[in-house]
Design an enzyme around this catalytic site. Structure first.
Site: not given
Ligand code: GLN
Length: 485
Positions: A80, A155, A179
């Site tokens: 990532k 994400s 994510s």
């Molecule tokens: N969708 C969640 C957020 O926007 C989790 C994102 C993540 O785990 N980085 O915070």
């Protein structure tokens, strides 16, 4: 036998070790696959072909010299793009870091390199990991390999899509509220969020530091265990990394689950979870019973408050963490002559996307004098209640089983309302609030789209997750199915 690009890391490593294939061939198979499907999938922000081939040749040379090879020798991996890689552009999915080339590597990157893994590219993500679809990426939206009109989740959507599409056998992601597990579920691959503190975050571009954790993607449970072996453990450079011994996680794979006590928290089926997803999870649970586990319904009564509390704590920490992007030290700087304060304002206005700006504003508000006690402090108190729910449940159960997402992958553009998007993580983010480990394993298809089973264990008990998930995986065939690209 499946194509080389659909082999697991375990298979590739064995073949490289025996000389059946070279590391160069393994890397080439991924690079060719990337060339073939990337126009559709768009998983990568950067592909490091030249560096990867050079490293592959170095591994092949070591083998030719008769050296003993480390556990991931010659195996390609995607990261990532919020993990710093020395000399390789690292954007965090943000225009503000468009041209940022880190002068150092994250601890996980150094550890993977020591284990012999080969970086083949940096995967797309929602800007600074804020989102559930990669639509918040400052660059482009990645696509779900099972249906390219749909999102891969987020994400870490680029990492999940790359593994599902055969562009990389394994990948790392980060998980703050879901994510890793959510995109793994939506793309039909395995995703693990380890215990908070299990893996060093040194060199991970921070989003919400009390929740962020690095974890793994693979097309098998074993491949996630292999990666965790390489990256877990104490790191003096991250004060939140725990000094807890690292077992060989691959030993947990392939064991039986006779007598395992599984709890099914009822609240997770009341979160707008579709009947089809609930059905797939129930079938998976029946399979676990057949394998010797015992099942009982249970309750985590504060689950309902997790989303609201998370969306105070995460933005609060984000507003503090993202203050460092001021146009002075690194990253984008405005071209306008705007004076000292104007330089920062203009740079941030140009560099950040809407979602990030919204969260910085909410977080700054929640931390400001007069509101801190009403919002931030209360959210932290709720968090303690959530943690206690899990501690109580694990007095009785070894594992909890739930859906990963309320529904399969949604269409690009479908969730324009930010609240609808946030609900995509309703089953995953309570786990980050408690800091316990959880894993998503493919458990079926709903209208041709993959869905996942979430398994949750107590702090530092990733072994039980691997044991349960691998027993389930061996009894089912979901992980052998690949999208038609
Ligand atoms: N969708 C969640 C957020 O926007 C989790 C994102 C993540 O785990 N980085 O915070």
């Amino acid at each position: 036998m499946s194509e080389l690009f659909y082999q697991t890391a375990q298979e590739l490593r064995a073949k490289i070790g025996s000389g059946e294939i070279s590391s160069r061939e393994a890397v080439m198979s991924c690079l060719e696959r990337i060339n073939a499907v990337e126009p559709k999938v768009q998983a990568f922000l950067t592909v490091t072909s030249q560096e990867a081939l050079a490293q592959a040749d170095a591994i092949d040379k070591r083998r030719a010299n008769g050296e003993a090879l480390p556990p991931l020798a010659g195996v390609p991996i995607a990261l990532k793009d919020n993990m710093c890689t020395k000399g390789v552009r690292t954007t965090a999915g943000s225009r503000i870091l468009d041209n940022f080339v880190p002068p150092y590597s994250a601890t996980v990157v150094n550890r993977l390199e020591a284990a012999g893994a080969i970086l083949i590219g940096k995967a797309n993500l929602d800007e600074f990991a804020m989102g559930s679809s990669t639509e918040n990426s400052g660059f482009f939206t990645s696509r779900n390999p099972w249906d390219t009109e749909r999102v891969p989740g987020g994400s870490s959507g680029g990492s999940a899509a790359a593994v599902a599409a055969g562009e990389a056998p394994i990948a790392l992601g980060s998980d703050t509220g879901g994510s890793i597990r959510q995109p793994a579920g939506l793309c039909g691959v395995v995703g693990l969020k380890p215990t908070y503190g299990r893996v060093s975050r040194y060199g991970l571009i921070a989003y919400a530091s009390s929740l962020d954790q690095i974890g793994t993607f693979g097309r098998s449970v074993y491949d996630c265990a292999l990666q965790l072996n390489a990256i877990a453990g104490y790191d003096p450079l991250d004060s939140t990394s725990a000094n807890v011994g690292v077992p060989d996680y691959t030993h947990a794979c392939g064991k039986d689950i006779q007598g395992l006590r599984i709890g099914i928290p009822k609240e997770f089926f009341e979160q707008g979870v579709s009947a089809e997803v609930a059905g797939a999870v129930r079938k998976a649970v029946s399979q676990l019973i057949k394998l010797g586990a015992s099942i009982e319904m249970c309750s985590l009564p504060h689950t309902d408050y997790a989303l609201a509390a998370y969306y105070i704590i995460a933005p609060a920490e984000c507003s503090s963490n993202l203050a460092r992007f001021d146009g002075v030290k690194y990253g984008h700087r405005t071209n306008e002559l705007a004076g000292h304060i104007g330089l920062t304002e203009k740079t941030r206005d140009e560099g950040f996307g809407d979602e990030v700006k919204q969260r910085i504003m909410i977080g700054t508000y929640a931390l400001s004098a007069g509101y801190y006690d009403a919002y931030y402090k209360r959210a932290q108190q709720v968090r303690t209640l959530i943690l206690r729910d899990y501690q109580r449940a694990f007095e009785k159960f070894d594992v909890l089983a739930t859906p990963v997402t309320p529904a399969p992958a949604f269409k690009v553009g479908e969730k324009a309302d930010p609240m609808a998007m946030k609900l995509a993580d309703v089953c995953t983010l309570p786990i980050n609030m408690a800091g316990v480990p959880a894993l998503s394993v493919p458990c079926g298809f709903v209208e041709g789209l993959p869905v996942g089973l979430q398994l949750i264990a107590k702090h530092f008990d990733e072994e039980t997750l691997f044991r349960t998930a691998s027993a389930y995986e061996q009894a089912t065939d979901w992980h052998n199915q690949h999208p038609n690209l």
